[in-house]
Scaffold this motif. Structure first.
Motif, PDB file in Angstrom:
ATOM      1  N   ALA A 128       0.830  -1.209   0.000  1.00  0.00           N
ATOM      2  CA  ALA A 128       0.000   0.000   0.000  1.00  0.00           C
ATOM      3  C   ALA A 128       0.862   1.255   0.000  1.00  0.00           C
ATOM      4  CB  ALA A 128      -0.932  -0.002   1.212  1.00  0.00           C
ATOM      5  N   HIS A 129       2.177   1.093  -0.035  1.00  0.00           N
ATOM      6  CA  HIS A 129       3.054   2.246  -0.161  1.00  0.00           C
ATOM      7  C   HIS A 129       3.193   2.615  -1.629  1.00  0.00           C
ATOM      8  CE1 HIS A 129       4.534   1.022   3.941  1.00  0.00           C
ATOM      9  NE2 HIS A 129       4.413   2.334   4.086  1.00  0.00           N
ATOM     10  N   ALA A 130       3.079   3.885  -1.923  1.00  0.00           N
ATOM     11  CA  ALA A 130       3.166   4.365  -3.295  1.00  0.00           C
ATOM     12  C   ALA A 130       4.185   5.498  -3.376  1.00  0.00           C
ATOM     13  CB  ALA A 130       1.802   4.842  -3.785  1.00  0.00           C
ATOM     14  N   TYR A 131       4.784   5.630  -4.557  1.00  0.00           N
ATOM     15  CA  TYR A 131       5.789   6.659  -4.784  1.00  0.00           C
ATOM     16  C   TYR A 131       5.303   7.601  -5.886  1.00  0.00           C
ATOM     17  CZ  TYR A 131       8.957   3.772  -2.037  1.00  0.00           C
ATOM     18  OH  TYR A 131       9.534   3.059  -1.025  1.00  0.00           O
ATOM     19  N   SER A 132       5.560   8.885  -5.692  1.00  0.00           N
ATOM     20  CA  SER A 132       5.218   9.877  -6.713  1.00  0.00           C
ATOM     21  C   SER A 132       6.383  10.851  -6.873  1.00  0.00           C
ATOM     22  CB  SER A 132       3.940  10.637  -6.334  1.00  0.00           C
ATOM     23  OG  SER A 132       4.088  11.259  -5.072  1.00  0.00           O
ATOM     24  N   GLU A 135       8.562  16.491  -8.559  1.00  0.00           N
ATOM     25  CA  GLU A 135       8.432  17.616  -9.488  1.00  0.00           C
ATOM     26  C   GLU A 135       7.005  17.849  -9.949  1.00  0.00           C
ATOM     27  OE1 GLU A 135       9.997  17.014 -13.509  1.00  0.00           O
ATOM     28  OE2 GLU A 135      10.607  14.996 -12.869  1.00  0.00           O
ATOM     29  N   ASN A 136       6.198  16.776 -10.013  1.00  0.00           N
ATOM     30  CA  ASN A 136       4.834  16.961 -10.525  1.00  0.00           C
ATOM     31  C   ASN A 136       3.793  16.070  -9.845  1.00  0.00           C
ATOM     32  OD1 ASN A 136       5.495  14.471 -11.569  1.00  0.00           O
ATOM     33  ND2 ASN A 136       5.607  15.171 -13.711  1.00  0.00           N
ATOM     34  N   SER A 137       4.187  15.375  -8.774  1.00  0.00           N
ATOM     35  CA  SER A 137       3.283  14.504  -7.992  1.00  0.00           C
ATOM     36  C   SER A 137       2.751  13.325  -8.798  1.00  0.00           C
ATOM     37  CB  SER A 137       2.098  15.308  -7.423  1.00  0.00           C
ATOM     38  OG  SER A 137       2.555  16.316  -6.564  1.00  0.00           O
ATOM     39  N   ARG A 138       3.423  12.958  -9.873  1.00  0.00           N
ATOM     40  CA  ARG A 138       2.977  11.853 -10.709  1.00  0.00           C
ATOM     41  C   ARG A 138       3.254  10.520 -10.022  1.00  0.00           C
ATOM     42  NH1 ARG A 138       3.694   8.001 -14.371  1.00  0.00           N
ATOM     43  NH2 ARG A 138       2.873   8.205 -16.499  1.00  0.00           N
ATOM     44  N   LEU A 139       2.216   9.668  -9.960  1.00  0.00           N
ATOM     45  CA  LEU A 139       2.382   8.325  -9.414  1.00  0.00           C
ATOM     46  C   LEU A 139       3.294   7.513 -10.321  1.00  0.00           C
ATOM     47  CD1 LEU A 139       1.259   6.123  -7.328  1.00  0.00           C
ATOM     48  CD2 LEU A 139      -0.327   5.522  -9.178  1.00  0.00           C
ATOM     49  N   VAL A 140       4.199   6.743  -9.743  1.00  0.00           N
ATOM     50  CA  VAL A 140       5.083   5.898 -10.544  1.00  0.00           C
ATOM     51  C   VAL A 140       4.872   4.437 -10.156  1.00  0.00           C
ATOM     52  CG1 VAL A 140       6.775   7.749 -10.748  1.00  0.00           C
ATOM     53  CG2 VAL A 140       7.078   6.020  -8.975  1.00  0.00           C
ATOM     54  N   GLY A 141       4.926   3.584 -11.158  1.00  0.00           N
ATOM     55  CA  GLY A 141       4.815   2.153 -10.899  1.00  0.00           C
ATOM     56  C   GLY A 141       6.148   1.526 -10.595  1.00  0.00           C
ATOM     57  N   ASN A 142       7.233   2.183 -11.031  1.00  0.00           N
ATOM     58  CA  ASN A 142       8.582   1.689 -10.799  1.00  0.00           C
ATOM     59  C   ASN A 142       9.527   2.882 -10.742  1.00  0.00           C
ATOM     60  OD1 ASN A 142      11.343   0.506 -11.600  1.00  0.00           O
ATOM     61  ND2 ASN A 142      10.103  -1.330 -11.355  1.00  0.00           N
ATOM     62  N   CYS A 143      10.477   2.845  -9.821  1.00  0.00           N
ATOM     63  CA  CYS A 143      11.373   3.990  -9.644  1.00  0.00           C
ATOM     64  C   CYS A 143      12.609   3.930 -10.535  1.00  0.00           C
ATOM     65  CB  CYS A 143      11.809   4.093  -8.179  1.00  0.00           C
ATOM     66  SG  CYS A 143      10.446   4.481  -7.057  1.00  0.00           S
ATOM     67  N   ALA A 148      16.337   8.170  -4.579  1.00  0.00           N
ATOM     68  CA  ALA A 148      15.132   8.248  -3.748  1.00  0.00           C
ATOM     69  C   ALA A 148      14.702   9.678  -3.460  1.00  0.00           C
ATOM     70  CB  ALA A 148      15.379   7.502  -2.433  1.00  0.00           C
ATOM     71  N   GLY A 149      15.656  10.611  -3.497  1.00  0.00           N
ATOM     72  CA  GLY A 149      15.330  12.000  -3.219  1.00  0.00           C
ATOM     73  C   GLY A 149      14.392  12.633  -4.223  1.00  0.00           C
ATOM     74  N   ASN A 150      14.147  11.946  -5.342  1.00  0.00           N
ATOM     75  CA  ASN A 150      13.252  12.480  -6.372  1.00  0.00           C
ATOM     76  C   ASN A 150      11.788  12.115  -6.137  1.00  0.00           C
ATOM     77  OD1 ASN A 150      15.050  13.654  -8.709  1.00  0.00           O
ATOM     78  ND2 ASN A 150      16.062  11.785  -8.020  1.00  0.00           N
ATOM     79  N   PHE A 151      11.514  11.351  -5.060  1.00  0.00           N
ATOM     80  CA  PHE A 151      10.161  10.831  -4.865  1.00  0.00           C
ATOM     81  C   PHE A 151       9.608  11.170  -3.489  1.00  0.00           C
ATOM     82  CE2 PHE A 151      12.508   7.916  -7.620  1.00  0.00           C
ATOM     83  CZ  PHE A 151      11.691   7.861  -8.734  1.00  0.00           C
ATOM     84  N   TYR A 152       8.298  11.307  -3.462  1.00  0.00           N
ATOM     85  CA  TYR A 152       7.552  11.279  -2.209  1.00  0.00           C
ATOM     86  C   TYR A 152       7.046   9.849  -2.013  1.00  0.00           C
ATOM     87  CZ  TYR A 152       7.260  16.410  -2.305  1.00  0.00           C
ATOM     88  OH  TYR A 152       7.556  17.749  -2.333  1.00  0.00           O
ATOM     89  N   LYS A 153       7.093   9.379  -0.795  1.00  0.00           N
ATOM     90  CA  LYS A 153       6.546   8.066  -0.464  1.00  0.00           C
ATOM     91  C   LYS A 153       5.427   8.268   0.548  1.00  0.00           C
ATOM     92  CE  LYS A 153       7.707   3.874   2.095  1.00  0.00           C
ATOM     93  NZ  LYS A 153       8.773   3.171   2.871  1.00  0.00           N
ATOM     94  N   ARG A 154       4.305   7.556   0.316  1.00  0.00           N
ATOM     95  CA  ARG A 154       3.222   7.668   1.278  1.00  0.00           C
ATOM     96  C   ARG A 154       2.438   6.358   1.334  1.00  0.00           C
ATOM     97  NH1 ARG A 154      -1.989   8.840  -0.569  1.00  0.00           N
ATOM     98  NH2 ARG A 154      -2.177   9.041  -2.842  1.00  0.00           N
ATOM     99  N   LEU A 155       1.726   6.184   2.435  1.00  0.00           N
ATOM    100  CA  LEU A 155       0.867   5.022   2.607  1.00  0.00           C
ATOM    101  C   LEU A 155      -0.524   5.361   2.087  1.00  0.00           C
ATOM    102  CD1 LEU A 155       0.655   2.132   3.878  1.00  0.00           C
ATOM    103  CD2 LEU A 155      -0.215   3.268   5.934  1.00  0.00           C
TER     104      LEU A 155
END
Length: 326
Positions: A128-132, A135-143, A148-155
């Motif tokens: 249930a953790h997702a990464y976006s 720069e634009n809050s876009r959800l990513v399926g794979n990093c 890691a500094g390029n992403f937000y991680k949230r539950l």
């Protein structure tokens, strides 16, 4: 004394049968079970976007099939000399955008066809953790190994998972009126998120899945997670990384899939296919012996008979294998 806790698995009220089309999506555990189904000659399409872990990325992929989407160069980005898609696993990455798009759109076309014809959609939710992207809050399926500094991680929340899947399924059921959906939660432990965080993630997925299964008649749940975590419950059933279930555990879950998810007639046929697969893997001490040549002819005839009885089975390669060895 009892040192092993087992529990009954509820058989599916609507069983999986040979001749049906199966679309499997989700985590690496989806591929483990998908390969078992493929090996036993079920008609499968496995992870057309590659491995995806979070339910929003899985939903995004399914929506792209419903939309008939074709990916273009604008959907790609370049990193470490390869062209990648934020929606896809790195197995689709390539040294040129043309090669990446050929890989992506080839599987996309197969998935668009499958979404219309599938009898079963089997979804294995991993995390249930997702990464976006920051720069634009876009959800990513794979990093794609981007720092890691390029992403937000949230539950993700239960509500947003339920809403996303619910909206997608309404479209899917309108488009394909025969499809059933089988949910599983992956028993892989994502300890890179943290042990506590992994357990919280699984709890969110379980709550969301059971909410949906209780809402729709055509949705089912198979307890792959519980079979590994609560039934086997021992590190000897994990690989050396102590995260991924090992072959013994996967085979145990597979046995329960066959017993509780596959129809009785198809189970009998599956065991015949399994016997032929074992014969094909046999390595004789003396390949030139009369006994081994008779063994090959016997199984070539068994395959021929099985193909005549069950035209939906694609066994030509096995028959050719036995004939070529003779």
């Amino acid at each position: 004394m009892q040192f092993h806790l087992s529990f009954p698995v509820t058989p599916l009220s609507t069983a999986i049968q040979y001749g049906q089309e199966l679309l499997l999506m989700g985590s690496c555990f989806a591929e483990e079970i998908g390969e078992k189904l493929h090996e036993h000659r079920f008609n499968t399409l496995i992870n057309p976007h590659g491995i995806l872990y979070n339910p929003l990325s899985i939903t995004r992929a399914l929506t792209s099939y419903l939309d008939g989407r074709v990916y273009t160069r604008e959907d790609l980005f370049q990193h470490n000399d390869s062209w990648n898609s934020w929606d896809h696993h790195s197995r689709f990455s390539a040294l040129t955008p043309e090669a990446a798009l050929d890989n992506i759109n080839g599987m996309q076309a197969a998935a668009i066809k499958a979404i219309d014809n599938a009898d079963w959609l089997i979804l294995t939710l991993g995390s249930a953790h997702a990464y976006s992207l920051k720069e634009n809050s876009r959800l990513v399926g794979n990093c794609h190994k981007v720092p890691a500094g390029n992403f937000y991680k949230r539950l993700l929340t239960v509500d947003e998972i339920v809403t996303a899947l619910d909206n997608m399924m309404h479209r899917l059921f309108f488009r394909n009126r025969k499809i059933n959906i089988l949910f599983t939660v992956s028993p892989v432990r994502y300890i890179r998120d943290g042990v506590v965080e992994n357990n919280l993630s699984k709890a969110v997925l379980l709550q969301a899945v059971h909410h949906l299964v209780n809402k729709f008649n055509r949705l089912f749940y198979f307890p792959a997670y519980e079979l590994v975590i609560d039934d086997l419950r021992d590190y000897r059933f994990y690989k050396e990384d102590l995260v991924h279930p090992n072959e013994l555990a996967v085979n145990y879950v597979w046995e329960q899939v066959v017993k509780n998810c596959v129809g009785e007639n198809s189970q009998a046929l599956l065991h015949q296919v399994a016997e032929i697969n074992r014969a094909a893997r046999h390595r004789p001490f003396n390949p030139e012996s009369h006994q081994h040549r008779q063994f090959l002819r016997t199984y070539a005839e068994k395959v021929k008979l099985l193909m005549a009885q069950h035209p939906e089975l694609k066994l030509d390669d096995l028959r050719e294998f036995f004939l070529a060895q003779d």
